[in-house]
Design a protein around this motif. Structure first.
Motif, short mmCIF file in Angstrom:
data_model
loop_
_atom_site.label_atom_id
_atom_site.label_comp_id
_atom_site.label_asym_id
_atom_site.label_seq_id
_atom_site.Cartn_x
_atom_site.Cartn_y
_atom_site.Cartn_z
N GLY B 159 -18.88 5.07 -40.75
CA GLY B 159 -18.74 5.23 -39.31
C GLY B 159 -19.98 5.86 -38.69
O GLY B 159 -20.43 5.44 -37.63
N ARG B 161 -22.99 5.64 -39.58
CA ARG B 161 -24.06 4.66 -39.45
C ARG B 161 -23.68 3.57 -38.44
O ARG B 161 -24.50 3.16 -37.63
CB ARG B 161 -24.32 4.00 -40.81
N ASN B 162 -22.44 3.13 -38.50
CA ASN B 162 -22.04 2.02 -37.64
C ASN B 162 -22.14 2.36 -36.16
O ASN B 162 -22.50 1.53 -35.35
CB ASN B 162 -20.58 1.62 -37.93
N ILE B 163 -21.79 3.59 -35.81
CA ILE B 163 -21.76 3.94 -34.40
C ILE B 163 -23.17 4.26 -33.89
O ILE B 163 -23.42 4.24 -32.70
CB ILE B 163 -20.80 5.15 -34.17
N GLU B 209 -22.50 11.10 -31.71
CA GLU B 209 -21.46 10.10 -31.94
C GLU B 209 -21.02 10.06 -33.39
O GLU B 209 -19.85 9.85 -33.70
CB GLU B 209 -21.96 8.71 -31.53
N TYR C 32 -15.31 -1.37 -32.73
CA TYR C 32 -15.50 0.03 -32.37
C TYR C 32 -14.21 0.78 -32.57
O TYR C 32 -13.13 0.21 -32.46
CB TYR C 32 -15.89 0.16 -30.88
N TYR C 35 -11.29 5.81 -29.12
CA TYR C 35 -11.22 7.27 -29.00
C TYR C 35 -9.93 7.75 -28.36
O TYR C 35 -9.53 8.88 -28.54
CB TYR C 35 -12.41 7.78 -28.20
N LEU C 44 -12.11 5.46 -37.94
CA LEU C 44 -11.72 4.25 -38.65
C LEU C 44 -12.18 4.39 -40.09
O LEU C 44 -13.11 5.13 -40.38
CB LEU C 44 -12.38 3.01 -38.03
N TRP C 49 -13.53 -0.67 -39.69
CA TRP C 49 -14.85 -0.99 -39.14
C TRP C 49 -15.20 -2.45 -39.39
O TRP C 49 -16.00 -3.04 -38.66
CB TRP C 49 -15.92 -0.10 -39.76
#
Lengths: 148, 266, 701
Positions: B159, B161-163, B209, C32, C35, C44, C49
């Motif tokens: 997460g 890294r993904n965000i 984030e 995504y 939230y 997630l 993801w």
């Protein structure tokens, strides 16, 4: 739980050191140290790289993860890089990685960056000697890392 | 504030092909591309969700179109760092700068809750990063125990890294079994997290984030912000400040004196 | 030019995390976290993801297929639907409705499952409708219904983080339900006592105050042992027992035979640790039990579940926030598929098919209803297909060929069947045996509702139109039903404007869903059943004032050995389960590049001591043999498993754990014993590998 190793007599601690040496300067410097019959500790295992700028953080961390007690990166002096500015990257990356190690609670002195030219055989031997002693004092990396 | 933004977007819309902004969806907000003539009643502002990633995705498909994007301070700085690496194109992008409110700044523990050019909102002061010094006051062994515990909770969702808008590599070292053993949870210390931390150097603008989306509550920003602070104090490199400056690693800045960086030894 | 994010619910596990599908010009390009979602709160796991990663996979089925010999040919929808309806009609007329079996799907929406069971009951006229809940939590449904009166998770996921003590057993939560696992870790950080009872050294065990490693299949013994300690030391909640429960006297009669010392002999859990854990659980201000398939997938599955219920009732750790008995349901909508009646013994809302009053109600509503006797379960239907008693199977979104125990047996059955229809998104192992394959839309292409493990009904929103010519499940079922002829009752139609209308019908006929509608879900985000009227806010915690059945009933049970014990010939216990990065039979995750990359092939976990004894090296290919079959796979030497135990994930068709597993069933819930069987490990000798020999010779010369 007793592991099979615990019955075996542990040999005294000898630090394992991985040296990443630039092909154009430092590796030749190490060669010079050898041909000049300068003695330096056998603890260092040398990995020749094309440029010290090629030493990515993964390489250094992997060495620690696999049990290296110290890692030394040796490159050309600033201005002498065979690839013009490869060592500029090194000069930012390795100090930052030392910072990161410190923040993460791993002794930053286990990682060292020095510039050694092809003509500096003596300097090479001195640095390796010094660094080996530093790492010897820090003790085995096993104390720091989780394994398994 | 939202009303002012709506007005600004209406004003800009005739000059662009679309505006990338946050929109109310379900119970929350998410990035959206508003097209000319679209209803703006669901436009939203939130400290969550980085918008630069949608900009990259949309610009990659429509390189010739001109877009506007609503940017908070962090968005703007991320876009600048991405532009330096040819991930987005600033000349095809109009930025609508929004200053975050005090509450939003506190929520993000943001040091700089405003973009360079503020079109909407009142600029408020940044939040002092005292928690970094509190962390550094811990002795080394305690820091190690702290991270070992935190990283042992990692469920390797990627997460963080993904965000992250700055994580755009097609091939990611974190996915490479050579560096981070595949299929193992948690990833072996220190491989996953310290690799990622190093890869944020000179790019991270501390939007937070990664930490927000971390299911295991790992306080990643402590690590990233400490590195960011070093980059600023030693190399005088401020991520996202100047699009004309080369990326940190490509720059010819070097440490003349190796002792300029003194890692905490205690 | 279009870019938007569509909020929906993850298609993998029963946690029910909210996610946003990122859509660029009709293509899902990313995911995504949401939230604003009450359960996932912007978190997630890796599957979440990558939830959109399989949607545009080139293997997706886009056209209906007919089998021709060993091949498939594409046909039109009309042809396919006509044939399906025609064959079903022929078989029903020739052999009676009970010669047809239908599989609902724990992956499909409530609306689709409702229609599937309505098709079975009102159109075909059989109760032969079931789905894979049989293979995961049937014992929970049966066991908790016996003791509490309602077979669902008693509390809600967000409450877990405030619990003072959490007992996790038979659940590798951080891998099976990662976002719930994260909540449990958060509770631990907040000072809760964490008790993990699991034969494997799972991630949560590292944080546990007590990690009790039982021998697989001995759960009743340790649970009775804990109750023994609690009663012996007077730690029971006397008031709760007196006012809220019945049959308490019988309990001591059974558990008195389980002093911790004896339990240690059976389970291998040190007596003092078991006692200490029992005390911690009983004394905690609020203590929650969390369990999953490690408890249910046994021949004693129902016994295990009722024992946990006994433990919760004896300490009064139920009916309050952050307590309860919490089965973590596996599939995203396994809870919902059960709720809306995709089970052979109940109509929607757990209304018994054998209750004549209930039958009358549905007869009036639909205009037709099957006789008042329970239908067959999935495992029974497969068996009966093998002997010719079931002539046609209509399978929606399930892959029994890989998920059923003793696969060889399932394969023989499916080869023999007269007519097999499979409705799926990929050509699964099961679909390869089908006579007709119907291409279905994935979760990104359909709308409706999923019900998460904590009875949380949530909206699934359509992000993109169905891929190719694929159609939404509910539309396909309606088409087939209309061709078969629909009954004349007021709710007999199979003609809907959209899924919201189907939900209205469910609400009208299902008391626990009575107050649920898409409009309310849109407004509130979610509703937890029971939700009986349009102004009912839903029920986050069950059994607060009284149990669903009135008084909670103690059901003391004795320990029984697993169906198959180890012996000289098969000296290892094989236990099976999931890994973080894959999902069930892998039809979706193995087509998601980032998930596939993490764990590209199957393996078996072996303890280093066993590996040394058998001289098995790191990653060596070995053979596992049980009484039912053999598989070759890679050895992973790790302390995660105890000596004498091996673990194998069941996701991989080429190294299918279920070739080995035992099809012995729990007598009540009919669940197979996936978690325990006896195997031996064989080295693959060089002689058997000619290519290696050749290579070796070439090297020598």
């Amino acid at each position: 739980m007793s592991s099979p190793e615990s019955n075996v007599q542990q040999p005294p601690y000898e630090p394992k050191i991985i040296g990443f040496l630039c092909n154009w300067c430092s590796y030749a410097g190490a060669d010079l140290a050898g041909t000049s019959r300068l003695s330096y500790p056998p603890n260092i295992r040398i990995v020749r790289v094309q440029c010290s700028g090629r030493v990515s953080p993964e390489l250094v961390l992997k060495a620690f993860h696999e049990g290296a007690d110290g890692v030394i990166v040796l490159g050309c002096h600033i201005g002498d890089c065979h690839y013009i500015d490869g060592n500029h990257r090194t000069s930012k990356r390795i100090p930052m990685l030392r910072q990161l190690l410190a923040y993460a609670g791993i002794e930053p002195d286990r990682l060292r960056l020095e510039w050694v030219s092809a003509a500096e055989g003596e300097r090479f031997a001195t640095i390796v000697k010094e660094f080996t002693e530093t790492v010897r004092e820090l003790g085995p990396i096993k104390r720091v890392m989780v394994t398994g | 504030m939202l009303e002012a933004l709506r007005k600004k977007i209406q004003e800009i819309m005739p000059q662009v092909d679309g505006v990338i902004a946050l929109r109310r969806v379900g119970k929350g907000t998410a990035p959206h591309l508003f097209l000319p003539g679209d209803d703006l009643s669901e436009l939203a502002l939130s400290p969550q969700f980085p918008l630069p990633t949608p900009v990259r995705i949309i610009q990659a498909k429509y390189p010739d179109k001109r877009f506007a994007v609503v940017v908070r301070g962090c968005d703007e700085r991320q876009l600048v760092e991405m532009a330096k690496r040819r991930q987005i194109f600033l000349d095809k992008l109009t930025m609508i700068g929004v200053a975050c409110t005090k509450e939003q700044a506190e929520y993000c523990r943001c040091e700089m809750p405003f973009p360079k050019q503020v079109d909407i909102g009142e600029t408020v002061e940044g939040i002092p990063q005292t928690f970094l010094d509190d962390f550094l006051a811990k002795p080394r062994e305690e820091r190690l125990a702290f991270w070992k515990h935190a990283f042992a909770k990692c469920i390797k969702c990627y997460g963080c890294r993904n965000i992250c808008p700055e994580c755009f590599c097609k091939e990611c070292v974190l996915e490479d079994n050579l560096w981070v053993t595949s299929g193992t949870v948690p990833p072996p210390f220190p491989m996953f997290h310290l690799i990622r931390a190093m890869h944020t150097v000179g790019k991270c603008v501390a939007c937070g984030e990664c930490e927000r989306t971390c299911p295991a509550d790992i306080p990643l920003t402590i690590l990233y912000k400490l590195l960011k602070r070093d980059v600023e104090t030693v190399f005088h490199y401020y991520a996202g400040a100047d699009p004309n400056e080369p990326p940190l690693m490509d720059s010819t800045i070097f440490l003349a004196d190796m002792d300029m960086l003194h890692p905490p030894r205690r | 030019m279009e870019y938007r994010n569509v909020p929906t619910i993850c298609t993998y596990c029963g946690t029910g995390c909210g996610l946003l599908l990122e859509v660029l010009d009709g293509q899902v390009v990313g995911t995504y976290p949401d939230y604003a979602h009450p359960v996932s709160e912007g978190h997630l796991c890796i599957k979440g993801w990558n939830a959109g990663a399989f949607v545009h996979h080139p293997d997706r089925l886009t056209k209906p297929l007919f089998r021709k010999g060993n091949d498939f040919v594409e046909v039109s929808w009309d042809e396919a639907l006509e044939r399906v309806a025609g064959e079903l009609k022929r078989i029903r007329d020739q052999y009676g409705p009970d010669a047809i079996g239908l599989f609902g799907s724990a992956k499909a929406t409530n609306e689709a499952n409702y229609l599937m069971q309505k098709l079975a009951r009102a159109v075909i006229g059989t109760n032969n409708i079931d789905h894979c809940a049989r293979l995961c939590h049937a014992p929970s449904v049966a066991g908790l219904a016996m003791t509490f009166g309602s077979g669902a998770m008693t509390n809600s996921i967000p409450e877990l983080e405030n619990s003072r003590c959490i007992l996790v057993t038979g659940s590798n939560t951080t891998e099976g339900h990662p976002i719930i696992g994260a909540r449990i870790m958060r509770a631990k950080e907040r000072g809760a006592t964490l008790i993990v009872v699991d034969p494997r050294d799972i991630q949560l065990a590292r944080f546990a105050d007590f990690h009790l490693r039982q021998r697989p299949g001995t759960d009743v013994a340790w649970i009775n042992g804990m109750i023994h300690v609690i009663l012996r030391e007077g730690l029971e909640n006397k008031e709760f027992i007196a006012t809220r429960t019945e049959n308490f006297d019988a309990l001591w009669e059974v558990v008195k035979e389980y002093p911790p010392e004896r339990v240690e002999q059976i389970t291998g859990i040190p007596a003092d640790q078991l006692a200490a854990a029992a005390r911690a659980y009983a004394r905690a201000e609020s203590a929650a039990i969390v369990y999953a398939m490690g408890i249910t997938q046994h021949t004693t599955g129902t016994d295990n579940v009722v024992s946990l219920a006994n433990l919760a009732m004896v300490t009064g750790q139920i009916g309050r926030p952050s307590t309860g008995v919490n089965p973590l349901r596996g599939q995203n909508n396994v809870q919902g598929a059960c709720d809306v009646g995709a089970l052979p013994n109940v109509y929607p809302g757990y209304q018994s098919v054998t209750d004549e009053k209930v039958r009358q109600k549905f007869l009036e509503a639909w205009g037709a209803a099957p006789p008042a006797r329970a239908g067959f379960t999935v495992t029974e239907m497969v068996d009966l297909a093998g002997v010719g008693a079931i002539r046609a199977l209509y399978i929606m979104g399930e892959n029994p060929l890989l998920s059923d125990p003793n696969i060889h047996h399932a394969r023989e059955a499916l080869e023999r069947i007269e007519f097999l229809v499979v409705q799926d998104i990929f050509l699964s192992e099961t679909a390869q045996f089908a006579h007709v394959v119907l291409p279905a839309a994935s979760f990104a292409e359909t709308s409706g509702t999923f019900t998460a493990t904590d009875r949380r009904v949530q909206l699934v929103r359509q992000a993109i139109p169905p891929i190719g010519e694929s159609r939404e499940d509910w539309q396909i079922i309606c088409e087939i039903a209309r061709r078969l002829g629909t009954p004349a009752g007021p709710y007999g139609k199979f003609d809907y404007a959209g899924t919201a209308e189907i939900m209205d019908e469910i609400a009208a006929l299902t008391p626990i869903y009575g107050g649920i509608s898409h409009r309310r879900l849109e407004e509130l985000g979610f509703l937890q059943w029971p939700c009986r009227t349009p102004d009912d806010p839903g029920t986050p915690i069950l059994h607060t004032e009284q149990f669903t059945r009135g008084l909670g009933r103690f059901q003391p049970v004795h320990y029984r050995d697993p169906a198959e014990l180890t012996d000289k010939e098969y000296p290892f216990i094989l236990t099976t389960g999931r890994v973080m990065f894959h999902w069930h039979t892998g039809t979706m995750t193995r087509r998601s590049p980032k998930l596939h990359k993490e764990v590209p092939e199957g393996y078996v976990e072996i303890n280093p001591l066993d590996a040394e004894r058998l001289q098995i090296g790191k990653s060596e290919r070995i053979r596992l043999v049980s009484r039912r079959g053999a598989v070759e796979t890679k050895a992973w030497i790790t302390r995660r498993v105890a000596p004498g135990v091996v673990f194998m994930p069941f996701h991989f068709a080429e190294a299918a754990a279920n070739v080995l597993t035992n099809a012995a069933l729990d007598p009540v819930a009919k669940i197979p014993e996936y978690k325990v069987c006896a195997v031996r490990i064989e080295k693959i000798t060089e002689v058997e590998r000619p290519e290696k020999l050749v290579a070796a010779r070439a090297g020598a010369s």
